[in-house]
Write a protein that holds these residues in place. Structure first.
Motif, short mmCIF file in Angstrom:
data_model
loop_
_atom_site.label_atom_id
_atom_site.label_comp_id
_atom_site.label_asym_id
_atom_site.label_seq_id
_atom_site.Cartn_x
_atom_site.Cartn_y
_atom_site.Cartn_z
N ASN A 8 0.83 -1.20 0.00
CA ASN A 8 0.00 0.00 0.00
C ASN A 8 0.86 1.25 0.00
OD1 ASN A 8 -2.71 -0.68 -0.15
ND2 ASN A 8 -2.73 -1.39 1.96
N ALA A 11 2.26 1.73 -3.34
CA ALA A 11 1.23 2.24 -4.26
C ALA A 11 1.09 3.75 -4.11
CB ALA A 11 -0.11 1.56 -4.01
N LEU A 12 1.42 4.25 -2.93
CA LEU A 12 1.38 5.70 -2.73
C LEU A 12 2.66 6.36 -3.24
CD1 LEU A 12 0.08 8.22 -1.35
CD2 LEU A 12 1.30 7.57 0.71
N LEU A 14 4.83 5.29 -5.59
CA LEU A 14 5.09 5.23 -7.04
C LEU A 14 4.57 6.45 -7.80
CD1 LEU A 14 6.28 3.56 -9.37
CD2 LEU A 14 4.03 2.56 -9.67
N PRO A 15 3.29 6.83 -7.60
CA PRO A 15 2.83 8.03 -8.31
C PRO A 15 3.61 9.28 -7.89
CG PRO A 15 1.02 7.06 -7.06
CD PRO A 15 2.17 6.15 -6.92
N GLY A 57 4.54 0.17 -12.52
CA GLY A 57 3.12 0.14 -12.13
C GLY A 57 2.52 -1.23 -12.35
N LYS A 58 2.86 -1.84 -13.46
CA LYS A 58 2.28 -3.15 -13.75
C LYS A 58 2.78 -4.19 -12.75
CE LYS A 58 1.60 -6.63 -17.30
NZ LYS A 58 0.63 -7.29 -16.44
N THR A 61 1.09 -3.60 -9.41
CA THR A 61 -0.32 -3.98 -9.46
C THR A 61 -0.50 -5.49 -9.33
OG1 THR A 61 -0.89 -2.06 -10.78
CG2 THR A 61 -2.33 -3.94 -10.95
N LEU A 64 0.05 -6.36 -5.77
CA LEU A 64 -1.04 -5.89 -4.91
C LEU A 64 -2.22 -6.86 -4.97
CD1 LEU A 64 -1.11 -2.06 -5.55
CD2 LEU A 64 -1.06 -3.15 -3.33
N ILE A 65 -2.57 -7.26 -6.17
CA ILE A 65 -3.72 -8.15 -6.32
C ILE A 65 -3.44 -9.48 -5.63
CG2 ILE A 65 -5.06 -9.44 -8.03
CD1 ILE A 65 -5.75 -6.54 -7.98
N GLU A 68 -3.51 -9.07 -1.93
CA GLU A 68 -4.85 -8.86 -1.39
C GLU A 68 -5.63 -10.17 -1.36
OE1 GLU A 68 -7.89 -6.50 -3.29
OE2 GLU A 68 -7.96 -5.22 -1.52
N ILE B 78 -0.07 9.38 -14.08
CA ILE B 78 0.23 9.31 -12.66
C ILE B 78 -0.99 8.90 -11.85
CG2 ILE B 78 0.75 10.81 -10.69
CD1 ILE B 78 2.81 12.11 -12.71
N LEU B 81 -1.36 5.26 -12.29
CA LEU B 81 -0.33 4.55 -11.52
C LEU B 81 -0.78 4.44 -10.07
CD1 LEU B 81 3.13 5.97 -12.63
CD2 LEU B 81 2.25 3.69 -12.96
N TRP B 83 -3.85 4.19 -9.04
CA TRP B 83 -5.25 3.76 -9.06
C TRP B 83 -5.69 3.12 -7.78
CZ3 TRP B 83 -6.93 -1.51 -8.97
CH2 TRP B 83 -5.89 -2.42 -8.84
N TRP B 84 -4.74 2.44 -7.13
CA TRP B 84 -5.05 1.70 -5.90
C TRP B 84 -5.61 2.63 -4.82
CZ3 TRP B 84 -5.32 -3.37 -5.10
CH2 TRP B 84 -5.23 -3.87 -3.80
N LEU B 85 -5.19 3.89 -4.87
CA LEU B 85 -5.55 4.82 -3.80
C LEU B 85 -6.88 5.52 -4.04
CD1 LEU B 85 -2.04 6.39 -3.42
CD2 LEU B 85 -3.08 4.68 -1.96
N TRP B 291 -2.35 0.07 -16.18
CA TRP B 291 -1.12 0.19 -16.98
C TRP B 291 -1.42 0.30 -18.47
CZ3 TRP B 291 -0.25 -3.63 -20.57
CH2 TRP B 291 -0.95 -4.83 -20.39
#
Lengths: 89, 908
Positions: A8, A11-12, A14-15, A57-58, A61, A64-65, A68, B78, B81, B83-85, B291
């Motif tokens: 998590n 995920a914060l 990276l952007p 990102g890929k 992701t 993450l999946i 989860e 961005i 990227l 998206w989870w949030l 992505w």
């Protein structure tokens, strides 16, 4: 394997990293008249970082999946409501 | 140039194809075919983000400002990227509650406020209309560029106000798009139902526009030049094109502004919300889009700069760069390619217009028209009339209004600003939603009043600093307003508010609108109270991932029969669909709702949600509250209920803890009890032994005394012998009593100690000397092995002597009777002095090693050769040695016998 909390956080992050890399002043480091493989530096940099971020990102992701799913399976036998009480506090 | 008829026929043919795709998509969905429920279709439908603004505008933008156009695509990259949030949360919430639009989303978050929905709708319509107009304009201009009708290739200023509406391409396109939107956008009454046909058509258009752009790009790079290197080399060599290969060093603020705007746009543009959130059929698709959509954007942009460079390089100076995508192929007589590019542009425009229109018309219908009708009771809520027809008509009428508004704007505003600036104005309006949306997702404290104040202030500032100047420049307002401020008041200058200069109009507008928006939202939220529903809704949104999604949201109090709810829903959703959903509901929840008597809260909430999907959350609330004769349970009561529950939970937890404590206590007590019983047994043993020990000497003393007393005639020799026995037994008694006293003193800590630093060797020598008689008497062989090193220990000399004597006498007593042997050794080991006394007797069983140091350990009756003695000696020894901070223990020798060892700490 990293925990869901860790992912998590990633995920914060990276952007944020993406935003940082694609805005001045970092972007302007590559703002010159040179070329890399015949392509202007800035143009090359922008698309390179773009591709790089998409790949990261890929990867994130996917993890993450997976993570989860594992988490969901782990918490399945516990009644979801009592679990929520704890998390919200 | 292409002939008009070819272009017109191709355009209509393409639009017909779209109708067919949409029709086919709807048909597949009706048949339950999941072919179109695919993440790729979903991703392509999100690509409605790329409008003509991208298709034509990016190249123009690149020709003017170089790589700056990339910001518009970096922002969405961005956001996806991350998206989870944010996006995931938005999708989760929207799917849980069946929202049909961004107005539903925002108003629901703030207590299903009808007024907020109106504000959001108005901002969305005002912000989007120029954007729709822009698409219409791009279609007509591209048509003109392609056919040469109506103007030269150079200018985009081709609209002649006097031109008949009927001869205007834009008008006919608008009519077709209205038909499309009505046909495929209002197929369901239930607005949150997915528009599969529209999604299919939009996905196809996204595919086609990417294809067209790539085709033109490849033609330019590899047809007109020899690849990228050649193109860039040429570009570097000319100052006009080399200029756009680098950025100005002061690009920072503008770059940041554009990034933030595009990030806001991808989240909050009504059409993006429609495609990404409302039309999402599976949350999992978002993962792929996270992505794949950035990849789409990247592909879209790869050839933008090359096309711009080529246009600047190859076309005559003064050609409008906004249409390089068309004019470059045309210039080289690539008519088919130009036609493909034109259709690509048409795709970009029509997809945007269709989706935006559907999104806006849903909002206009649900949040403006229906609430108004409800308020004035024109719908006759209490009558039993079917309202589905009214709803459909309203929605169709909304579509016509929204599109006509766009057309009107396009007709009246004419040309002027480049494509990019209109798009950015629209983005900035959309950005006003971000504080209340994203803030509302993560901050429970944000409330309805705050959201209203923030949105209104932000919108006013946007209007004043960005929109008004743009229309003033077109001539709708007094242009002097832009240059000097209204009435010449300097600090009200729309582009230098409060006299702040040094910011570009866009940055300036975003800065001030966000200051007012966020400031108003936060300050008002902090200083005003939240209502009941607001607080419930805020929690549901912020904790979207914690709540089981099927949990109903509302606590209604009041009485309404299930049948009444059914009838109510039926009037808005129609008979068949209502029957279907209630049947499904009955399957999952049981037939309770049909029972006589008031419906339960669950059923009421279900009905409300159904209505919300059709007429919006705010309207649904009004409708339900009109039949539920009662009100929402006050927040205090909800809290009280919650509190009661949590108290019960707490009590049960406390009880559990108490019972656990009791359990441990019980086991401790049981243990203590066992120990007590053991002690009691020991005491009994002790008494038995003591009485036994004492009785033996006493008995002999008594009997010999009696003999002496009874037989006065005993000879002296005999009498002396008896007296001797009496004396010996008395001494034994005395010794026994002394030892008891000693032990009692040691145990009670009353012993008087004379601790001194002494040489332990002397005590050992004394002990051996003292016991010499006993050794001789038993013919015991004594061996000593005493280290000659001088050390001192801190002990009471007499007591240590007593211990040693005890050990020695024990050893002599217990050693082998035929070959008695005792060995005493003493030496220093590390910081301790070790004394050991060993014998060759029967030894001490391993199990008794601990026990023999207890009082009367010898009490074990089974011991053969019961030796004489009190059985207290070792207990006393242990007490004494431990008082010296030493240790005493016994080991079994490997061959035969026991070794008693004493370990005493050396004096430091």
């Amino acid at each position: 394997m990293a925990s869901l909390d860790q992912l998590n956080e990633r995920a914060l992050v990276l952007p944020l990293i993406g935003f940082l890399l694609l805005t001045p002043p970092i972007l302007l480091i590559f703002n010159d008249e040179n070329e890399i493989w015949g392509i202007p530096t800035l143009y090359f940099y922008a698309f390179f970082i773009w591709i790089f971020l998409i790949i990261l990102g890929k990867l994130l992701t996917n993890r993450l999946i997976k993570s989860e799913l594992v988490y969901a399976k782990k918490t399945l036998p516990i009644s979801s409501t009592s679990e929520d009480e704890g998390k919200q506090s | 140039m292409l002939s008009t008829s070819v272009v017109v026929i191709t355009s209509f043919g393409y639009l017909l194809l779209l109708f067919m795709i949409a029709w086919w998509g709807d048909k597949l969905a009706r048949q339950g075919n999941s072919l179109l429920r695919h993440p790729i279709v979903y991703t392509l439908s999100i690509a409605v983000y790329c409008t003509t603004w991208t298709f034509y505008g990016s190249v123009g933008y690149a020709a003017r400002s170089g790589l700056e156009f990339l910001t518009i695509y970096f922002g969405p990259t961005i956001v996806f990227l991350g998206w989870w949030l944010i996006l995931r949360k938005m999708v989760r919430i929207t799917k849980s509650y069946g929202f049909a639009s961004i107005a539903d989303f925002i108003s629901s978050r703030y207590g299903k406020s009808g007024r907020l929905a109106v504000i959001v709708t108005l901002i969305a319509v005002i912000g989007t209309t120029p954007y729709i107009a822009l698409q219409l304009k791009a279609i007509t201009t591209s048509f003109t560029v392609l056919t040469g009708v109506g103007g030269a290739v150079q200018g985009s200023n081709i609209l002649d106000a006097s031109e008949s509406v009927l001869r205007d391409t834009g008008f006919w396109v608008t009519i077709l798009l209205i038909a499309f939107a009505i046909l495929f956008g209002t197929r369901h009454i239930d607005a949150s139902e997915h528009h599969e046909g529209v999604v299919a058509a939009v996905a196809f258009e996204s595919f086609f526009k990417l294809f067209a752009l790539l085709a033109v790009g490849i033609f330019v790079v590899f047809g007109l030049y020899n690849g990228f290197e050649d193109l860039f080399n040429k570009a570097q060599s000319m100052p006009d094109t080399a200029r756009i290969l680098t950025l100005d060093s002061d690009v920072g603020p503008r770059w940041l502004t554009l990034m933030l705007l595009s990030m806001a746009a991808i989240i909050a543009l009504p059409r993006q919300f429609q495609m990404t959130v409302v039309e999402n059929v599976d949350e999992d698709h978002l993962r792929t889009a996270s992505w794949m959509f950035p990849v789409y954007l990247l592909l879209t942009n790869i050839f933008v700069l090359p096309i711009a460079l080529a246009g600047l390089d190859l076309l005559p100076a003064g050609t409008d760069p906004d249409f390089f995508v068309l004019t470059v192929p045309l210039h080289y007589n690539q008519e088919t390619l130009a036609l493909i590019a034109y259709i690509g542009g048409l795709s970009a425009a029509t997809s945007m217009v269709i989706v935006a229109t559907i999104a806006l018309s849903t909002m206009v219908c649900n949040d403006l028209v229906i609430p108004a009708l409800l308020r004035w009771n024109w719908l006759g809520i209490n009558a039993r009339m079917d309202l589905t027809g009214v709803l459909l008509t309203t929605r169709r009428f909304s579509i016509i209004c929204v599109l006509m508004l766009g057309y009107l704007y396009y007709r009246t505003s004419g040309s002027g600003s480049a494509l990019v600036s209109i798009g950015l104005i629209s983005f900035a309006a959309t950005a006003q939603f971000i504080p209340v949306m994203v803030g509302g997702l993560f901050w429970k404290g944000g409330n309805k009043k705050g959201a209203q104040v923030g949105l209104i202030l932000g919108f006013i500032v946007w209007f004043y600093t960005l929109f008004a100047p743009s229309i003033a420049r077109v001539g709708w307002l007094d242009p002097s307003f832009v240059f000097t401020g209204p009435w010449g008041i300097d600090w009200l200058h729309p582009e230098h508010l409060f006299g702040v200069t040094g910011m570009e109009p866009l940055t300036h507008a975003l800065f001030w609108s966000m200051i007012f928006n966020i400031g108003g939202f936060v300050m008002t939220s902090v200083f005003t109270d939240q209502g009941t529903i607001e607080r419930i809704q805020a929690t549901l949104f912020v904790n979207a991932f914690h709540h089981p999604t099927d949990k109903e949201t509302r606590v209604w109090r009041g009485a309404v029969r299930g049948q009444d709810l059914y009838n109510l829903v039926q009037r808005f959703l129609g008979g068949q669909r209502t029957y279907d959903v209630f049947t499904r509901y009955q399957i999952t929840r049981g037939p309770n709702w049909q029972k006589e008597g008031p419906a339960d809260a669950d059923t009421i909430a279900f009905a409300e949600r159904l209505l919300a999907s059709s007429i919006g959350a705010a309207s649904a609330r009004i409708v339900v509250s009109s039949v539920v004769k009662g009100e929402v349970v006050p927040f205090d009561e909800v809290m009280a209920m919650l509190q009661e529950t949590s108290q019960v939970i707490e009590y049960s937890q406390q009880l559990e803890q108490k019972s656990k404590e009791l359990e441990t206590l019980t086991s401790e007590l049981r243990l203590a009890n066992d120990q007590l019983q053991e002690l009691d047994r020991l005491k009994d043993d002790f008494l038995t032994v003591v009485s036994h020990e004492f009785r033996t000497p006493l008995t002999s003393i008594r009997s010999f005394s009696e003999i002496l007393s009874d037989h006065k005639d005993l000879d002296t020799k005999q009498a002396n012998k008896f007296l001797n026995i009496i004396m010996k037994e008395s001494m034994r008694l005395t010794r026994l009593i002394d030892e008891h006293l000693d032990l009692a003193r040691v145990e009670a800590g009353h012993m008087v100690w004379h601790i001194k630093d002494i040489d332990p060797r002397k005590v050992i020598d004394d002990a051996i000397a003292s016991i010499d008689g006993m050794i001789r008497e038993n013919n015991t062989q004594l061996e000593t092995d005493i280290s000659q090193v001088f050390v001192t220990v801190s002990v009471d000399q007499d007591r240590l002597l007593q211990v040693l004597l005890n050990l020695l006498s024990n050893a002599i007593k217990f050693c082998d009777k035929t070959r008695p042997y005792v060995k005493v050794s003493a030496y220093t080991n590390k910081d301790a002095y070790l004394i050991s006394v060993e014998d060759n007797g029967s030894g001490v069983p391993e199990a008794d090693h601990e026990m023999i140091f207890d009082k009367f350990a010898r009490a074990d009756e089974d011991t053969p050769n019961r030796p004489t003695g009190s059985g207290l000696g070792l207990a006393i020894s242990k007490g004494v040695i431990e008082h010296f901070n030493g240790q005493i223990w016994v080991e079994t020798k490997s061959d035969k016998g026991a070794i008693f060892k004493i370990k005493l700490p050396l004096t430091s």
